[in-house]
Design a protein around this motif. Structure first.
Motif, short mmCIF file in Angstrom:
data_model
loop_
_atom_site.label_atom_id
_atom_site.label_comp_id
_atom_site.label_asym_id
_atom_site.label_seq_id
_atom_site.Cartn_x
_atom_site.Cartn_y
_atom_site.Cartn_z
N LEU A 121 3.95 3.54 -5.67
CA LEU A 121 4.04 3.46 -4.65
C LEU A 121 4.08 1.81 -4.45
O LEU A 121 4.45 1.10 -3.55
CB LEU A 121 1.94 3.70 -4.32
N ASP A 122 3.68 0.69 -5.81
CA ASP A 122 4.00 -0.69 -5.36
C ASP A 122 5.83 -0.13 -5.27
O ASP A 122 6.23 -1.17 -4.36
CB ASP A 122 4.08 -1.65 -6.70
N ALA A 123 6.62 0.17 -6.26
CA ALA A 123 7.73 0.22 -6.11
C ALA A 123 8.22 0.91 -4.41
O ALA A 123 9.26 0.05 -4.36
CB ALA A 123 8.39 0.45 -6.49
N LEU A 124 7.57 1.66 -4.25
CA LEU A 124 8.31 2.50 -2.53
C LEU A 124 7.89 0.85 -1.31
O LEU A 124 8.36 0.88 -0.58
CB LEU A 124 7.01 3.66 -2.14
N PHE A 125 6.38 0.84 -1.42
CA PHE A 125 6.08 0.12 -0.36
C PHE A 125 6.49 -1.87 -0.41
O PHE A 125 6.57 -2.93 0.32
CB PHE A 125 4.58 -0.41 -0.31
N ARG A 126 6.29 -1.82 -2.14
CA ARG A 126 6.40 -3.46 -1.97
C ARG A 126 7.14 -3.87 -3.06
O ARG A 126 7.53 -4.88 -4.14
CB ARG A 126 5.13 -4.10 -2.34
N GLY A 127 8.39 -2.96 -2.99
CA GLY A 127 8.98 -3.66 -4.21
C GLY A 127 10.66 -4.98 -4.21
O GLY A 127 10.56 -5.39 -4.61
N PRO A 128 10.46 -5.10 -3.05
CA PRO A 128 11.59 -6.20 -2.94
C PRO A 128 10.45 -7.53 -3.04
O PRO A 128 10.86 -8.34 -3.53
CB PRO A 128 11.59 -6.29 -1.68
N ALA A 129 8.95 -7.54 -2.85
CA ALA A 129 8.49 -8.47 -2.86
C ALA A 129 8.06 -8.52 -4.62
O ALA A 129 8.13 -10.09 -4.74
CB ALA A 129 7.15 -7.82 -2.65
#
Length: 733
Positions: A121-129
């Motif tokens: 989920l991190d990769a999906l929604f906050r990958g650029p961060a």
């Protein structure tokens, strides 16, 4: 099944469906390549196509909904999908240009730890961060999307407050304002220095425009610059004019936005000099600019007495691939030379109808190179040190060729993409072949002033070559000149490692310049962790360990995952005797980067110094599972085992280290120490001799060798016992 409603019409319906599908594929490709991408770009073009698909689906839903028996559940489902599609369309497809600009496919190891910590989920929604931490201090100031790929320009303000620009094509760095300057300038000057009258020149690949700009310092009448990507042209014009001599506005320049190989195949022009600087051969579609067929095409477009210069790389390359490329060049240009232009960069220079370089001509033409504002050309003699070979046959040997119909490079180059081959430059240098005339000239020109010229040129092009001479050997005026070169370099370039200096005076003065420059930068903005980290390195070089430790603590407070800062802090604490605290820091590094063998090696060293040899051996073993070829881990594990009395196991580790690098003096010294403790004095003496040959200034090794040699001469070999050792033989290096 949906379209074919009856068996008698099956053939016609299939034919119609197939025809529509074929027309759609052709029209889709045409619209994408000639309308959508050029007009709105890939990102908006993809968004537009998806929106069109939703509109068509919605129209179909409305049409079906007009049926009187339409079920309400279909209306609910259709409406829900439409709303969801609209919401997703507002966010996807969308990409962070800051992340896209840097080709993480090429630098995957740099972000592996961040990805390991990320959930799906991190990769999906906050990958650029997650990736933003790796790009602090970098700003994408240009983004251009076209059929040739996407082009970006990154601006980085260094810790000295100097703005640097780098141009990327599809995430691959291809030029910059400060890095690769020696290659970009020499590619323009070297072939023209050896041509008596270069009136018409062609450069394949614009990039930053630095190479065409350097060509314009010579009295050429026409310069054709071939560039396939319009976005590169725009980026060059907007950001690199201060470094490219205004090449795009010069009336002698004819910019041709075209595939370079197609131009050579179709043009009737013939050139005095052709310079080819494509991107790396593992980039998609570029291996055909390194084939024998291409080189023959170039030769056909050269005038009598013409010169061809081809850039090649040694980094991310093995010898077989490098030689494959060189042999293909040599097949078209049997008479040619190889010159080194920068770290990992080389220039193949081919002459269709003459043999040797004309150094008298270079001495005459060097006046044009001196007009350069990107590099200093004190004299022509330093270029002799960059000449690798005048015998391409002996350098590259026999073997397969890279051709259009057998594109071997297309497959071999990408396989080396993630390799860190550090020995290829040594292998190339070991095969150096110079003609008797050139060797004689090199002997005449091989003096301290010529080496100073080389140091000055390299430093002016941001390449540190300070260690090629000893400051003590210079005259008073030579030392003054050397220190002025050091001061100029250190005021402009962020020093990556102060080991570039072999002289303490140069190291101290450079460190002081860097410290002052970085403190001025931090006075304006102290929020960037890397600025504090870089300042700590300069403070360490200046001998201010306490101040350096303070800057490192600030660094990790700003960025708790800064692995390098934690490591440097642990090393400083260990050096000051605070071994327990250092061990805790190294354990933190292992948490941050569980795949990094160095973290476990440092943990093992700290535990060994604390006397916890069992823990140390466990950490060294973990390091070797992660990096079986780690010289540090192999040697440290061997030392720990030797202290445990496990001499044979220690010998096995030291021998393994020498299989990794037979020229590692420390491994020879350690193996000799273990052999001494086992009582094998003759073998020990051989390895001590090897260690001293490689590292002649190491007094510990010299003492060890003298001690063992003395024992052998006095016939005391039978008196040696494995327990004898530390007070006689020193395993430290």
């Amino acid at each position: 099944r949906i379209y074919a409603r009856s068996l008698p019409l099956l053939g016609g319906t299939i034919g119609t469906a197939y025809a529509i599908n074929t027309v759609g594929a052709i029209v889709g490709s045409f619209v994408a390549g000639f309308i959508l991408i050029p007009v709105v770009g890939k990102e908006n073009g993809l968004r537009l196509v998806i929106a069109l698909q939703f509109v068509i689906a919605l129209a179909a839903l409305i049409r079906v909904g007009l049926e009187p028996r339409m079920k309400s559940v279909l209306w609910v489902a259709g409406t829900s999908m439409t709303v969801l599609g609209a919401l997703l369309l507002s966010h996807y497809p969308s990409w962070d240009r800051n992340v896209l600009s840097r080709g993480w496919y090429r630098n995957f190891r740099d972000i592996q730890n961040d990805l390991d910590r990320a959930t799906w989920l991190d990769a999906l929604f906050r990958g650029p961060a997650f990736l933003a931490r790796e790009r602090k201090g970098l700003e994408v100031v240009f983004y251009g999307d076209g059929i040739g790929g996407f082009t970006t320009v990154e601006k980085e303000t260094t810790s000295l407050g100097i703005d640097e620009y780098a141009l990327y094509n599809s995430g691959k760095p291809d030029a910059s304002s400060h890095g690769d300057r020696s290659t970009q300038t020499l590619s323009g000057h070297l072939p023209l220095l050896f041509h008596p009258n270069p009136e018409k020149v062609m450069v394949l690949g614009l990039a930053s425009g630095m190479t065409p700009g350097e060509v314009l310092h010579h009295p050429v009448k026409q310069l054709d610059v071939l560039e396939i990507n319009e976005q590169v042209v725009e980026a060059c014009r907007l950001f690199f004019t201060p470094w490219n001599n205004g090449c795009l506005s010069n009336p002698r320049v004819r910019l041709i936005v075209q595939d370079g190989r197609n131009h050579l195949a179709l043009t009737r022009e013939k050139y005095d000099v052709i310079i080819s600087e494509p991107s790396n051969p593992w980039m998609s579609g570029l291996a055909n600019l390194y084939t024998l067929d291409f080189f023959r095409l170039v030769r056909a477009r050269l005038k009598d007495g013409g010169i061809f210069a081809q850039w090649i790389q040694s980094y991310e390359m093995d010898w077989d691939t490098f030689a494959l490329l060189g042999r293909s060049f040599r097949e078209a240009f049997p008479e040619g030379v190889l010159m080194k232009t920068g770290p990992g960069d080389y220039l193949l220079i081919g002459f269709p109808d003459r043999k040797n370089l004309d150094w008298k001509l270079a001495e005459k033409n060097i006046e044009y190179a001196r007009k350069s504002t990107n590099a200093s050309f004190p004299d022509f003699g330093f270029l002799l040190h960059m000449l690798i070979t005048e015998d391409l046959q002996k350098l590259f040997g026999t073997g397969p060729l890279h051709t259009d119909d057998r594109p071997r490079l297309e497959f071999s180059a990408p396989r080396q993409l993630h390799e860190r081959n550090t020995h290829l430059d040594e292998a190339i240098a070991a095969r150096r072949r110079l003609s008797p005339e050139t060797r004689n000239l090199l002997e005449v020109k091989s003096n301290l002033n010529t080496l100073l010229d080389l140091v000055e040129f390299a430093a002016s092009a941001n390449v540190p070559l300070f260690s090629v001479l000893n400051q003590e050997d210079l005259s008073a005026s030579g030392r003054d000149r050397y220190m002025n070169i050091v001061r100029s370099y250190c005021s402009r370039v962020l020093v990556p490692s102060f080991h570039i200096f072999s002289e303490p005076e140069a190291k101290r003065e450079c460190a002081a310049i860097q410290v002052n420059g970085m403190r001025r930068r931090l006075a304006l903005d102290d929020s960037r962790p890397d600025d504090h980290y870089n300042l700590s390195l300069a403070l360490i070089a200046a001998g201010q360990q306490e101040e350096a430790l303070r800057e490192l603590r600030i660094t990790v407070s700003l960025d708790p995952f800064h692995e390098d800062a934690h490591t440097a802090m642990g090393l400083l604490l260990a050096e000051s005797g605070k071994m327990e605290e250092a061990a805790g820091i190294f354990a933190r590094v292992a948490e941050i980067s569980p795949r990094d063998a160095r973290a476990y090696t440092n943990m093992g060293i700290a535990e060994a110094r604390l006397g916890n040899r069992g823990e140390a051996i466990r950490h060294f073993s973990t390091a070797l599972r992660l990096a079986p070829d780690s010289l540090a881990a192999l040697n440290e594990l061997g030392l720990a085992l030797m202290e445990e009395g496990k001499i044979d196991e220690a010998i096995g580790n030291f021998s393994a280290a020498l299989r990794v690098d037979s020229q590692d003096a420390e491994s020879h010294n350690n193996l000799a120490t273990a052999l001494y403790r086992k009582g094998e004095l003759e073998r020990a003496a051989r390895h001590f001799s090897e260690a001293l040959r490689i590292s002649p200034r190491n007094r510990n090794v010299r003492y060890n060798l003298e001690r063992v040699t003395s024992m052998l001469r006095s016939g005391r070999e039978d008196q040696v016992r494995p327990s004898v050792g530390p007070q006689l033989i020193d395993s430290s290096f």
